[in-house]
Design a protein around this motif. Sequence first.
Motif, PDB file in Angstrom:
ATOM      1  N   GLU A 271      -6.903  19.065  -6.339  1.00  0.00           N
ATOM      2  CA  GLU A 271      -6.821  19.233  -4.884  1.00  0.00           C
ATOM      3  C   GLU A 271      -6.367  17.919  -4.274  1.00  0.00           C
ATOM      4  N   TYR A 272      -5.272  17.973  -3.511  1.00  0.00           N
ATOM      5  CA  TYR A 272      -4.786  16.796  -2.805  1.00  0.00           C
ATOM      6  C   TYR A 272      -5.420  16.723  -1.413  1.00  0.00           C
ATOM      7  N   GLY A 273      -5.380  15.537  -0.834  1.00  0.00           N
ATOM      8  CA  GLY A 273      -5.862  15.382   0.532  1.00  0.00           C
ATOM      9  C   GLY A 273      -5.080  16.268   1.487  1.00  0.00           C
ATOM     10  N   ASN A 274      -5.764  16.762   2.534  1.00  0.00           N
ATOM     11  CA  ASN A 274      -5.093  17.661   3.475  1.00  0.00           C
ATOM     12  C   ASN A 274      -4.879  17.050   4.853  1.00  0.00           C
TER      13      ASN A 274
ATOM     14  N   VAL B 185       2.850   7.527   7.075  1.00  0.00           N
ATOM     15  CA  VAL B 185       1.514   7.698   6.494  1.00  0.00           C
ATOM     16  C   VAL B 185       1.252   9.139   6.056  1.00  0.00           C
ATOM     17  N   GLU B 186       1.896  10.110   6.714  1.00  0.00           N
ATOM     18  CA  GLU B 186       1.689  11.510   6.345  1.00  0.00           C
ATOM     19  C   GLU B 186       2.232  11.833   4.953  1.00  0.00           C
ATOM     20  N   ARG B 187       3.003  10.935   4.377  1.00  0.00           N
ATOM     21  CA  ARG B 187       3.502  11.171   3.022  1.00  0.00           C
ATOM     22  C   ARG B 187       2.377  11.166   1.987  1.00  0.00           C
ATOM     23  N   ALA B 188       1.227  10.646   2.362  1.00  0.00           N
ATOM     24  CA  ALA B 188       0.083  10.636   1.443  1.00  0.00           C
ATOM     25  C   ALA B 188      -0.552  12.010   1.295  1.00  0.00           C
ATOM     26  N   ILE B 189      -0.123  12.977   2.118  1.00  0.00           N
ATOM     27  CA  ILE B 189      -0.722  14.316   2.063  1.00  0.00           C
ATOM     28  C   ILE B 189       0.333  15.414   1.970  1.00  0.00           C
ATOM     29  N   ASP B 190       1.570  15.055   1.592  1.00  0.00           N
ATOM     30  CA  ASP B 190       2.625  16.071   1.549  1.00  0.00           C
ATOM     31  C   ASP B 190       2.724  16.778   0.203  1.00  0.00           C
ATOM     32  N   GLY B 191       1.872  16.398  -0.757  1.00  0.00           N
ATOM     33  CA  GLY B 191       1.880  17.045  -2.064  1.00  0.00           C
ATOM     34  C   GLY B 191       3.043  16.655  -2.953  1.00  0.00           C
TER      35      GLY B 191
ATOM     36  N   LEU C  38       0.845  -1.192   0.000  1.00  0.00           N
ATOM     37  CA  LEU C  38       0.000   0.000   0.000  1.00  0.00           C
ATOM     38  C   LEU C  38       0.881   1.242   0.000  1.00  0.00           C
ATOM     39  N   ASN C  39       1.448   1.474  -1.165  1.00  0.00           N
ATOM     40  CA  ASN C  39       2.380   2.593  -1.355  1.00  0.00           C
ATOM     41  C   ASN C  39       1.643   3.727  -2.069  1.00  0.00           C
ATOM     42  N   LEU C  40       0.923   4.513  -1.284  1.00  0.00           N
ATOM     43  CA  LEU C  40       0.114   5.614  -1.814  1.00  0.00           C
ATOM     44  C   LEU C  40       0.905   6.909  -1.773  1.00  0.00           C
ATOM     45  N   ALA C  41       1.052   7.550  -2.944  1.00  0.00           N
ATOM     46  CA  ALA C  41       1.741   8.843  -2.995  1.00  0.00           C
ATOM     47  C   ALA C  41       0.780   9.988  -2.689  1.00  0.00           C
ATOM     48  N   GLU C  42      -0.350  10.030  -3.379  1.00  0.00           N
ATOM     49  CA  GLU C  42      -1.354  11.073  -3.166  1.00  0.00           C
ATOM     50  C   GLU C  42      -2.693  10.588  -3.713  1.00  0.00           C
ATOM     51  N   ILE C  43      -3.753  11.279  -3.317  1.00  0.00           N
ATOM     52  CA  ILE C  43      -5.057  11.176  -3.976  1.00  0.00           C
ATOM     53  C   ILE C  43      -5.416  12.583  -4.431  1.00  0.00           C
ATOM     54  N   SER C  44      -5.807  12.728  -5.693  1.00  0.00           N
ATOM     55  CA  SER C  44      -6.145  14.067  -6.190  1.00  0.00           C
ATOM     56  C   SER C  44      -7.579  14.125  -6.696  1.00  0.00           C
ATOM     57  N   LEU C  45      -8.238  15.232  -6.378  1.00  0.00           N
ATOM     58  CA  LEU C  45      -9.542  15.563  -6.949  1.00  0.00           C
ATOM     59  C   LEU C  45      -9.274  16.396  -8.194  1.00  0.00           C
TER      60      LEU C  45
ATOM     61  N   LEU D 100      -8.317   9.497   3.571  1.00  0.00           N
ATOM     62  CA  LEU D 100      -7.920  10.908   3.548  1.00  0.00           C
ATOM     63  C   LEU D 100      -9.130  11.835   3.561  1.00  0.00           C
ATOM     64  N   GLY D 101      -8.948  12.986   4.221  1.00  0.00           N
ATOM     65  CA  GLY D 101      -9.907  14.077   4.165  1.00  0.00           C
ATOM     66  C   GLY D 101      -9.407  15.152   3.214  1.00  0.00           C
ATOM     67  N   PHE D 102     -10.328  16.009   2.779  1.00  0.00           N
ATOM     68  CA  PHE D 102     -10.009  17.080   1.834  1.00  0.00           C
ATOM     69  C   PHE D 102     -10.600  18.387   2.346  1.00  0.00           C
TER      70      PHE D 102
END
Length: 247
Positions: free
Chosen positions: A189-192, A209-215, A174-181, A237-239
């Motif tokens: 918009e990335y998760g915040n 885990v915070e790397r999923a929201i570092d942009g 589970l190597n998630l870099a980001e989720i974008s809207l 993630l929240g947005f």
Amino acid sequence: MLTLACAKPGADDGRDPTGGVTTQGESGSSGDGDGDGSGDGDGDGDGDGDGDGDPTGDGDGDGDDGPKFDLGTPDDLPPVELVPVMDLPNLESITFYERTGGMAPTPFTFTVNGPELTVRLDDPLLNNNHDIPGASGEFYDVYYSDEDGGFQLDGSYLTISGTFTQALPAGGGLNLAEISLNFSDQTVEYGNYVASFVALGDNAVPENVERAIDGDLQTHTTMGNTVGQMDRLRVTLGFDSTSGPPG
């Protein structure tokens, strides 16, 4: 025998007849405590008896003439109103950036009302039952959710959950870099914030885990493996536009 110590009748013990302690002002003899010699007992030196130090004698106690407004504290403010992700105006698609080797993560993009995001897949996740494939034995499911990762079609959060069947010495899954809207005007918009997550196994690195929201698309999470586990790995993630600021 209980011995009581009592003051002599009529003795000067520093108390006035009403039982209050009296004091001597610095320059006055009346005992009003303000040192103005007026005997008014105003306590502020202006002689008005209002206690605020202004010359009006209004007795307002604050020393100014302006109105007062109680703006409240953060605890008094109403909670953020959650907005379903799928109801965001002009939202066209959602991209999950998953990293499995290579020089950059792989983008997996899904439409807002597509079958991937609007359904949580049943277990077990397999070759013919997944939304995102990873390495060997690595399968992921993506969907709208609540903050705890539970499927919710009108949820204000996005979840990726999955299984990975390789323990050490393999790296965690589970190597998630980001989720974008992705919006129709080409903005993203990335998760915040990370609302919740599940890390399992001997190759998990939950502190990442915070790397999923570092942009930064060059960093990613490492949530571990599901060998011998009943639960899935998960990141939710929240947005800012749907669930507001963290906390």
